[in-house]
Design a protein around this motif. Structure first.
Motif, PDB file in Angstrom:
ATOM      1  N   UNK B 114       0.821  -1.216   0.000  1.00  0.00           N
ATOM      2  CA  UNK B 114       0.000   0.000   0.000  1.00  0.00           C
ATOM      3  C   UNK B 114       0.856   1.267   0.000  1.00  0.00           C
ATOM      4  N   UNK B 115       1.912   1.334   0.836  1.00  0.00           N
ATOM      5  CA  UNK B 115       2.730   2.560   0.827  1.00  0.00           C
ATOM      6  C   UNK B 115       3.431   2.736  -0.513  1.00  0.00           C
ATOM      7  N   UNK B 116       3.862   1.609  -1.117  1.00  0.00           N
ATOM      8  CA  UNK B 116       4.525   1.719  -2.425  1.00  0.00           C
ATOM      9  C   UNK B 116       3.552   2.262  -3.472  1.00  0.00           C
ATOM     10  N   UNK B 117       2.307   1.785  -3.395  1.00  0.00           N
ATOM     11  CA  UNK B 117       1.296   2.277  -4.344  1.00  0.00           C
ATOM     12  C   UNK B 117       0.976   3.748  -4.079  1.00  0.00           C
ATOM     13  N   UNK B 118       0.901   4.137  -2.807  1.00  0.00           N
ATOM     14  CA  UNK B 118       0.605   5.534  -2.458  1.00  0.00           C
ATOM     15  C   UNK B 118       1.712   6.462  -2.935  1.00  0.00           C
ATOM     16  N   UNK B 119       2.960   5.942  -2.930  1.00  0.00           N
ATOM     17  CA  UNK B 119       4.094   6.768  -3.338  1.00  0.00           C
ATOM     18  C   UNK B 119       3.981   7.157  -4.811  1.00  0.00           C
ATOM     19  N   UNK B 120       3.305   6.307  -5.598  1.00  0.00           N
ATOM     20  CA  UNK B 120       3.153   6.581  -7.029  1.00  0.00           C
ATOM     21  C   UNK B 120       2.024   7.565  -7.313  1.00  0.00           C
ATOM     22  N   UNK B 121       1.124   7.765  -6.331  1.00  0.00           N
ATOM     23  CA  UNK B 121      -0.017   8.667  -6.542  1.00  0.00           C
ATOM     24  C   UNK B 121       0.463  10.121  -6.557  1.00  0.00           C
ATOM     25  N   UNK B 122      -0.336  10.992  -7.188  1.00  0.00           N
ATOM     26  CA  UNK B 122       0.078  12.389  -7.254  1.00  0.00           C
ATOM     27  C   UNK B 122      -0.665  13.270  -6.254  1.00  0.00           C
ATOM     28  N   UNK B 123      -1.889  12.858  -5.863  1.00  0.00           N
ATOM     29  CA  UNK B 123      -2.693  13.681  -4.951  1.00  0.00           C
ATOM     30  C   UNK B 123      -2.465  13.256  -3.500  1.00  0.00           C
ATOM     31  N   UNK B 124      -2.180  14.227  -2.629  1.00  0.00           N
ATOM     32  CA  UNK B 124      -2.057  13.959  -1.184  1.00  0.00           C
ATOM     33  C   UNK B 124      -1.092  12.823  -0.846  1.00  0.00           C
ATOM     34  N   UNK B 125      -0.010  12.713  -1.623  1.00  0.00           N
ATOM     35  CA  UNK B 125       0.851  11.552  -1.459  1.00  0.00           C
ATOM     36  C   UNK B 125       1.404  11.430  -0.039  1.00  0.00           C
ATOM     37  N   UNK B 126       2.104  12.473   0.422  1.00  0.00           N
ATOM     38  CA  UNK B 126       2.751  12.405   1.725  1.00  0.00           C
ATOM     39  C   UNK B 126       1.740  12.223   2.856  1.00  0.00           C
ATOM     40  N   UNK B 127       0.618  12.932   2.732  1.00  0.00           N
ATOM     41  CA  UNK B 127      -0.372  12.844   3.784  1.00  0.00           C
ATOM     42  C   UNK B 127      -0.942  11.428   3.892  1.00  0.00           C
ATOM     43  N   UNK B 128      -1.252  10.811   2.747  1.00  0.00           N
ATOM     44  CA  UNK B 128      -1.821   9.473   2.789  1.00  0.00           C
ATOM     45  C   UNK B 128      -0.822   8.441   3.307  1.00  0.00           C
ATOM     46  N   UNK B 129       0.457   8.621   2.963  1.00  0.00           N
ATOM     47  CA  UNK B 129       1.473   7.694   3.483  1.00  0.00           C
ATOM     48  C   UNK B 129       1.554   7.817   5.000  1.00  0.00           C
ATOM     49  N   UNK B 130       1.616   9.063   5.497  1.00  0.00           N
ATOM     50  CA  UNK B 130       1.643   9.271   6.947  1.00  0.00           C
ATOM     51  C   UNK B 130       0.439   8.625   7.623  1.00  0.00           C
ATOM     52  N   UNK B 131      -0.738   8.836   7.034  1.00  0.00           N
ATOM     53  CA  UNK B 131      -1.963   8.274   7.614  1.00  0.00           C
ATOM     54  C   UNK B 131      -1.887   6.752   7.701  1.00  0.00           C
ATOM     55  N   UNK B 132      -1.427   6.128   6.628  1.00  0.00           N
ATOM     56  CA  UNK B 132      -1.364   4.664   6.625  1.00  0.00           C
ATOM     57  C   UNK B 132      -0.390   4.153   7.687  1.00  0.00           C
ATOM     58  N   UNK B 133       0.782   4.814   7.785  1.00  0.00           N
ATOM     59  CA  UNK B 133       1.767   4.376   8.779  1.00  0.00           C
ATOM     60  C   UNK B 133       1.215   4.585  10.186  1.00  0.00           C
ATOM     61  N   UNK B 134       0.577   5.735  10.425  1.00  0.00           N
ATOM     62  CA  UNK B 134       0.018   6.003  11.758  1.00  0.00           C
ATOM     63  C   UNK B 134      -1.042   4.961  12.117  1.00  0.00           C
ATOM     64  N   UNK B 135      -1.894   4.602  11.156  1.00  0.00           N
ATOM     65  CA  UNK B 135      -2.917   3.589  11.433  1.00  0.00           C
ATOM     66  C   UNK B 135      -2.268   2.245  11.765  1.00  0.00           C
ATOM     67  N   UNK B 136      -1.165   1.946  11.098  1.00  0.00           N
ATOM     68  CA  UNK B 136      -0.487   0.687  11.382  1.00  0.00           C
ATOM     69  C   UNK B 136       0.296   0.697  12.695  1.00  0.00           C
TER      70      UNK B 136
END
Lengths: 170, 191
Positions: B114-136
């Motif tokens: 999931x983080x690897x896929x989020x890294x490829x996204x262009x919208x809200x990339x950093x925020x979504x990665x942070x959110x996923x890590x925090x949830x984990x």
């Protein structure tokens, strides 16, 4: 809500769902159980090492000495001093926290207030720093305070809530 | 890292015991540690075996997929800018489901995917990665089976009685984490 009933209902419901969907629940169960037995067996060696170290710490009397010194502070906020080592190690090492919880529960009965608070702390928090390290090693993005601060805040919230909810609910 | 912690614990215990007059107890405790580890591992095998089996039934029967479907509105609400049915979306939903059902071995690979896929996204990339890590990093497990195993091995009459408190406490802490992570990126500079 009763925890035991909840656990039993989940077991029964999943088995029922499996049967309705024509799954071979017996062989599926055996497979999954075997996988987890392997996991439990895999952490056995590190538990020997960790429990030896934690047992030495307990026997040295250092935990009691610190707890005694700080008890006036902790009793004021309703935090059991025995849970302090768990708070310190929880976000760094999962198996270390397991060893510390085992030690706490050998001194305090698991159904006592302290035993319950320690159990809830362990169940409602994660190995935060280890998890952050694993995730950020997989991508090119650098880990910043924007991830660490919310993660640590969530941990602290978990510890506070553990004390609170055990005193309120159980 | 953990090696240093273990060494410091041992060294500290030994030195402290010289001053505290408990050296004999420390020496005796060395033989007990391994024995305690064996007892703990046996309870872990039993309880983790049970839940591993049950959760495999959940996976094989499609129950996991059903839970993932139920989680979808929550995931789309938390992660802004990801596409339903996209690579990142699927990995995030399956990662959170695996965490919820205590499928530890499956959760991490899915989370990394999931983080690897989020890294490829262009919208809200950093925020979504942070959110996923925090949830984990916040535990969201329906059945805390390891804790139940330790409680059982120490003679608890009700190993699962902690579930309501664990669930509430997890829910509050993950909510705090998610809100804070969102606040961190609220100033419009979320790539």
């Amino acid at each position: 809500m009763n925890g035991e009933l909840f656990a039993v209902l989940i077991i029964v419901f999943i088995c029922l769902y499996g049967l309705i969907k024509k799954t071979d629940i017996f062989s599926a169960f055996n497979e999954g159980a075997k996988d987890n037995l392997k996991t439990a067996f895999d952490i056995f060696p590190s538990l020997i090492f960790l429990l030896t170290a934690v047992g030495m710490l307990r026997a040295s009397g250092a935990i009691e000495a610190v707890a005694d010194k700080l008890s006036f502070l902790f009793s004021a906020i309703g935090f059991p001093a025995d849970c302090l080592p768990l708070v310190l190690i929880r976000s760094v090492s999962g198996s270390g926290a397991l060893a510390v919880l085992d030690d706490i529960l050998s001194k305090n009965h698991p159904d006592s207030i302290t035993g319950r608070i320690a159990s809830v702390m362990m169940g409602s928090t994660e190995t935060t720093f280890y998890t952050i390290a694993v995730y950020f090693s997989a991508i090119r993005l650098k880990c910043t305070g924007r991830t660490v601060i919310p993660a640590v805040a969530a941990d602290i919230t978990g510890f506070v809530c553990s004390v609170l909810f055990v005193r309120l609910l159980l | 890292m953990i090696g240093y912690i273990i060494f410091i614990l041992m060294m500290f215990s030994l030195v402290f015991s010289f001053f505290n007059g408990t050296t004999e107890q420390v020496c005796l405790s060395v033989s007990e540690g391994a024995d305690n580890a064996l007892k703990l591992s046996l309870s872990l095998c039993a309880v983790m075996g049970l839940w591993g089996g049950i959760m495999r039934i959940a996976q094989k029967s499609g129950f996991t997929a059903l839970v993932a479907k139920l989680l979808s509105p929550i995931v789309l609400f938390i992660f802004k800018g990801i596409k339903r049915g996209g690579e990142a979306y699927n990995a995030i939903v399956m990662n959170i489901t695996a965490n919820l059902l205590g499928l530890g071995n499956a959760a991490t690979p899915l989370g990394l995917q999931a983080v690897k896929a989020l890294e490829k996204e262009s919208v809200n990339r950093n925020r979504n990665i942070s959110l996923l890590v925090v949830i984990n990093t916040a535990s969201i497990q329906l059945i805390p089976s390891t804790v139940a195993a330790i409680r059982l091995s120490h003679g608890s009459a009700h190993p699962y009685e902690i579930i309501p408190a664990v669930l509430l406490s997890s829910l509050v802490s993950v909510t705090v984490g998610v809100i804070l992570a969102k606040l961190m990126y609220s100033r419009g500079d979320n790539v």
